[in-house]
Design an enzyme around this catalytic site. Structure first.
Site, PDB file in Angstrom:
ATOM      1  N   ASP A   9     -56.430 -15.896 -32.977  1.00 22.18           N
ATOM      2  CA  ASP A   9     -57.303 -15.097 -32.400  1.00 22.18           C
ATOM      3  C   ASP A   9     -56.748 -14.704 -30.967  1.00 22.18           C
ATOM      4  O   ASP A   9     -56.306 -15.831 -30.085  1.00 22.18           O
ATOM      5  CB  ASP A   9     -58.539 -16.326 -32.080  1.00 22.18           C
ATOM      6  CG  ASP A   9     -59.560 -16.080 -30.891  1.00 22.18           C
ATOM      7  OD1 ASP A   9     -60.752 -16.414 -31.124  1.00 22.18           O
ATOM      8  OD2 ASP A   9     -59.497 -14.885 -30.550  1.00 22.18           O
ATOM      9  N   ILE A  10     -56.903 -13.571 -30.591  1.00 25.08           N
ATOM     10  CA  ILE A  10     -56.009 -12.745 -29.243  1.00 25.08           C
ATOM     11  C   ILE A  10     -56.705 -13.660 -28.240  1.00 25.08           C
ATOM     12  O   ILE A  10     -55.938 -13.685 -27.262  1.00 25.08           O
ATOM     13  CB  ILE A  10     -56.097 -11.440 -29.495  1.00 25.08           C
ATOM     14  CG1 ILE A  10     -55.030 -10.859 -28.454  1.00 25.08           C
ATOM     15  CG2 ILE A  10     -57.536 -10.765 -28.849  1.00 25.08           C
ATOM     16  CD1 ILE A  10     -54.931  -9.582 -28.648  1.00 25.08           C
ATOM     17  N   ASN A  23     -64.268   0.564 -26.623  1.00 27.19           N
ATOM     18  CA  ASN A  23     -64.687   1.899 -27.080  1.00 27.19           C
ATOM     19  C   ASN A  23     -64.886   2.764 -25.641  1.00 27.19           C
ATOM     20  O   ASN A  23     -64.451   2.142 -24.566  1.00 27.19           O
ATOM     21  CB  ASN A  23     -66.095   1.922 -27.591  1.00 27.19           C
ATOM     22  CG  ASN A  23     -67.018   1.155 -26.916  1.00 27.19           C
ATOM     23  OD1 ASN A  23     -67.282   1.606 -25.542  1.00 27.19           O
ATOM     24  ND2 ASN A  23     -67.702   0.323 -27.350  1.00 27.19           N
ATOM     25  N   GLY A  31     -66.411  -6.815 -32.977  1.00 21.82           N
ATOM     26  CA  GLY A  31     -65.029  -6.894 -33.269  1.00 21.82           C
ATOM     27  C   GLY A  31     -64.215  -7.780 -32.041  1.00 21.82           C
ATOM     28  O   GLY A  31     -64.806  -8.773 -31.488  1.00 21.82           O
ATOM     29  N   VAL A  32     -63.109  -7.284 -31.987  1.00 25.62           N
ATOM     30  CA  VAL A  32     -62.065  -7.909 -30.907  1.00 25.62           C
ATOM     31  C   VAL A  32     -62.723  -7.919 -29.471  1.00 25.62           C
ATOM     32  O   VAL A  32     -62.788  -8.593 -28.676  1.00 25.62           O
ATOM     33  CB  VAL A  32     -60.589  -7.629 -31.060  1.00 25.62           C
ATOM     34  CG1 VAL A  32     -60.685  -6.035 -30.496  1.00 25.62           C
ATOM     35  CG2 VAL A  32     -59.768  -8.484 -30.256  1.00 25.62           C
ATOM     36  N   ASP A  33     -63.622  -6.563 -29.487  1.00 25.26           N
ATOM     37  CA  ASP A  33     -64.102  -6.228 -28.102  1.00 25.26           C
ATOM     38  C   ASP A  33     -64.856  -7.162 -27.697  1.00 25.26           C
ATOM     39  O   ASP A  33     -65.118  -7.783 -26.814  1.00 25.26           O
ATOM     40  CB  ASP A  33     -64.750  -4.879 -28.265  1.00 25.26           C
ATOM     41  CG  ASP A  33     -65.225  -4.306 -26.852  1.00 25.26           C
ATOM     42  OD1 ASP A  33     -65.685  -3.149 -26.969  1.00 25.26           O
ATOM     43  OD2 ASP A  33     -64.916  -4.772 -25.714  1.00 25.26           O
ATOM     44  N   SER A 116     -57.988   0.036 -33.984  1.00 27.02           N
ATOM     45  CA  SER A 116     -58.478   1.097 -34.983  1.00 27.02           C
ATOM     46  C   SER A 116     -58.580   0.669 -36.463  1.00 27.02           C
ATOM     47  O   SER A 116     -59.187   1.254 -37.277  1.00 27.02           O
ATOM     48  CB  SER A 116     -57.830   2.400 -34.727  1.00 27.02           C
ATOM     49  OG  SER A 116     -58.324   3.169 -33.617  1.00 27.02           O
ATOM     50  N   GLY A 118     -60.182  -1.868 -37.648  1.00 26.39           N
ATOM     51  CA  GLY A 118     -61.515  -2.717 -37.907  1.00 26.39           C
ATOM     52  C   GLY A 118     -62.633  -1.511 -38.231  1.00 26.39           C
ATOM     53  O   GLY A 118     -62.518  -0.648 -38.963  1.00 26.39           O
ATOM     54  N   VAL A 119     -63.510  -1.805 -37.242  1.00 26.42           N
ATOM     55  CA  VAL A 119     -64.471  -0.542 -37.327  1.00 26.42           C
ATOM     56  C   VAL A 119     -64.276   0.677 -37.565  1.00 26.42           C
ATOM     57  O   VAL A 119     -64.898   1.481 -38.064  1.00 26.42           O
ATOM     58  CB  VAL A 119     -65.572  -0.966 -36.194  1.00 26.42           C
ATOM     59  CG1 VAL A 119     -66.563   0.026 -35.915  1.00 26.42           C
ATOM     60  CG2 VAL A 119     -66.272  -2.358 -36.105  1.00 26.42           C
TER      61      VAL A 119
HETATM   62  N1  APR Z   1     -58.504 -11.554 -32.336  1.00 23.09           N
HETATM   63  C1  APR Z   1     -57.585 -10.863 -32.824  1.00 23.09           C
HETATM   64  N2  APR Z   1     -57.809  -9.718 -33.692  1.00 23.09           N
HETATM   65  C2  APR Z   1     -59.115  -9.597 -34.060  1.00 23.09           C
HETATM   66  C3  APR Z   1     -60.171 -10.532 -33.442  1.00 23.09           C
HETATM   67  C4  APR Z   1     -59.522 -11.406 -32.443  1.00 23.09           C
HETATM   68  N3  APR Z   1     -60.415 -12.484 -31.995  1.00 23.09           N
HETATM   69  N4  APR Z   1     -61.230 -10.003 -33.891  1.00 23.09           N
HETATM   70  C5  APR Z   1     -61.112  -8.957 -34.545  1.00 23.09           C
HETATM   71  N5  APR Z   1     -59.758  -8.668 -34.660  1.00 23.09           N
HETATM   72  C6  APR Z   1     -59.073  -7.669 -35.414  1.00 23.09           C
HETATM   73  C7  APR Z   1     -59.763  -7.058 -36.454  1.00 23.09           C
HETATM   74  O1  APR Z   1     -59.639  -7.818 -37.721  1.00 23.09           O
HETATM   75  C8  APR Z   1     -58.990  -5.733 -36.900  1.00 23.09           C
HETATM   76  O2  APR Z   1     -57.693  -6.071 -37.392  1.00 23.09           O
HETATM   77  O3  APR Z   1     -59.085  -6.559 -34.623  1.00 23.09           O
HETATM   78  C9  APR Z   1     -58.755  -5.389 -35.300  1.00 23.09           C
HETATM   79  C10 APR Z   1     -59.430  -4.359 -34.732  1.00 23.09           C
HETATM   80  O4  APR Z   1     -60.835  -4.342 -35.130  1.00 23.09           O
HETATM   81  P1  APR Z   1     -62.020  -3.848 -34.171  1.00 23.09           P
HETATM   82  O5  APR Z   1     -62.339  -4.881 -33.284  1.00 23.09           O
HETATM   83  O6  APR Z   1     -63.334  -3.548 -35.091  1.00 23.09           O
HETATM   84  O7  APR Z   1     -61.783  -2.831 -33.379  1.00 23.09           O
HETATM   85  P2  APR Z   1     -61.504  -0.999 -33.792  1.00 23.09           P
HETATM   86  O8  APR Z   1     -61.295  -0.935 -35.299  1.00 23.09           O
HETATM   87  O9  APR Z   1     -60.669  -0.485 -32.937  1.00 23.09           O
HETATM   88  O10 APR Z   1     -62.941  -0.473 -33.660  1.00 23.09           O
HETATM   89  C11 APR Z   1     -63.356  -0.371 -32.026  1.00 23.09           C
HETATM   90  O11 APR Z   1     -65.390  -1.640 -32.539  1.00 23.09           O
HETATM   91  O12 APR Z   1     -65.811  -3.359 -31.628  1.00 23.09           O
HETATM   92  C12 APR Z   1     -66.094  -2.234 -31.385  1.00 23.09           C
HETATM   93  O13 APR Z   1     -66.364  -1.676 -29.198  1.00 23.09           O
HETATM   94  C13 APR Z   1     -65.655  -1.763 -30.067  1.00 23.09           C
HETATM   95  O14 APR Z   1     -66.575   0.321 -30.749  1.00 23.09           O
HETATM   96  C14 APR Z   1     -65.205  -0.354 -30.589  1.00 23.09           C
HETATM   97  C15 APR Z   1     -64.829  -0.417 -31.943  1.00 23.09           C
END
Ligand code: APR
Length: 387
Positions: A9-10, A23, A31-33, A116, A118-119
């Site tokens: 977990d970052i 975003n 997600g991680v945000d 990028s 993830g979502v």
């Molecule tokens: N620690 C590390 N990595 C994480 C964590 C965490 N706590 N939570 C999620 N991740 C990973 C996910 O498993 C994925 O591999 O981070 C990576 C990126 O996923 P997203 O968070 O969905 O980011 P992204 O794909 O860039 O989409 C960005 O999602 O959360 C919204 O506000 C954000 O609109 C933006 C979009």
């Protein structure tokens, strides 16, 4: 190890900066945000509001607030639309601009999520390639500890063709139970040569909301506690011919006199000729034989500069097996050359070791890309090469 792939977990990482996959509004999300905003607390959003958003591929920094990290670097990756809308260039910019901003903030350590992947739907293996290529290019000209944080190992995907071919090779060559004799033999060898203490210091803060620490992240793995190099003189001096460097000659003389004792009737010069070359001497010789610069070799081996200086200055240096293999890959040694190089440090390749079989696969296939080898080692839950 300048570049490491780790699981976790970052928000719990004790590093100078963590990167947020945000975003363009910078006003939080899932997600991680979402995880970063939750862990940092409301002050993070307050500061983000003052930034007035962020373009895709760009990066902006804020404080870390309740996070163990000092800074959060917010970047926006591209949404995957099939690969024909400049996604690769935008994702590269997101990583590169985040790294440059971390360097501007004089960060010694930075951690990335898989931006990028993830979502935003970027295929994981393609996103991983962009991440590792951009980080590798940055580390050619910068000193920084860079972590790529994988939230769940099950989501990890790297080159499918290599993965399936390698899986077949591992199944065909891995000996489940190492014969006790050679297993004990290896233990004895590693004790004799003072194998790696392998003290693993966690870089994950204990428990959520850990007190913010100014301390730098400790390495996830160190071979021996590194005392700060007292003087920079022992750092690599590319110009000076090796043999004339004081530390090399001094160490060789020390080794010679230690070994020369039993050869009373031999002159020192003759004893020197009869020395068993140490790991450190063999490494420096092979770097010279290939006309490589020290820095070119240790960067290719994913070894940090201070550790290389320690190896260079200590003819009796005892490396970990991962370090020996990392240099074997950087020097592009054949399997036979790798075996004799390992022997100088008291190790041997073993088909009872999954990581040895994986490294052997890449050497047999002439694939000396250490970052790809480390992706494979990570995928098989093995220790990475480098230190
Ligand atoms: N620690 C590390 N990595 C994480 C964590 C965490 N706590 N939570 C999620 N991740 C990973 C996910 O498993 C994925 O591999 O981070 C990576 C990126 O996923 P997203 O968070 O969905 O980011 P992204 O794909 O860039 O989409 C960005 O999602 O959360 C919204 O506000 C954000 O609109 C933006 C979009």
């Amino acid at each position: 190890m300048p570049f490491q792939i780790i699981t976790g977990d970052i928000t719990r990482l004790e590093v100078d900066a963590i990167v947020n996959a945000a975003n363009t509004s910078l006003l939080g999300g899932g997600g991680v945000d979402g995880a970063i905003h939750r862990a940092a607390g409301p002050k993070l959003l307050e500061e983000c509001r003052t930034l007035h958003g962020c373009e895709v591929g760009q990066a902006k920094a804020t404080g870390g607030y309740n996070l163990p990290a000092r800074y959060v670097i917010h970047t926006v990756g591209p949404i995957w639309r099939g690969g024909g809308s400049g996604e690769e260039e935008l994702l590269t910019s997101a990583y590169r601009n985040s790294l440059m901003l971390a360097a501007e903030k004089e960060c010694e350590s930075v951690a990335f999520p898989m931006i990028s992947a993830g979502v935003y739907g970027y295929p994981f293996d393609k996103a991983l390639r962009v991440a590792t290529d951009t980080i590798r290019a940055f580390l050619q000209d910068h000193e920084m500890q860079v972590y790529l944080v994988i939230f769940s190992r099950s989501s990890f995907r790297f080159d499918d063709d290599i993965y399936s071919d390698l899986s077949r090779y591992v199944r065909a060559n891995l000996e489940e139970d190492e014969p006790r004799s050679s297993f004990l033999g290896n233990i004895a060898k590693s004790i004799a040569f003072g194998g790696t203490s392998g003290k693993r210091d966690s870089i994950f803060s204990s428990g959520r909301g850990a007190m913010k620490k100014e301390a730098r992240a400790s390495e996830a793995m160190r071979e021996e506690p590194l005392e700060e190099s007292a003087d920079e003189d022992i750092l690599c001096d590319e110009e000076k011919p090796r043999k004339e460097t004081p530390e090399f000659a001094g160490a060789a003389m020390a080794q010679a006199s230690m070994l020369a004792a039993p050869m009373q009737n031999m002159s020192l010069a003759q004893a020197l000729e009869n020395l068993d070359e140490s790991f450190s001497q063999a490494l420096l010789r092979m770097i010279d034989e290939r006309g490589m610069k020290d820095s070119e070799c240790y960067k290719k081996a994913n070894i940090d500069r201070k550790l290389f200086s320690k190896i260079r200055g200590d003819v009796h240096y005892r490396p970990s097996k991962q370090t020996v293999l990392a240099f074997a890959v950087a020097l592009e040694l054949s399997l036979e050359e790798t075996e004799s190089f390992l022997k100088k440090a008291g190790y041997a390749l073993s088909h009872a070791s999954k990581s040895d079989v994986i490294v052997e696969y890449f050497i047999n296939n002439g694939n000396y890309d250490l970052y790809t080898i480390n992706e494979a080692l990570y995928a098989f839950d093995q220790s990475l090469l480098g230190a």
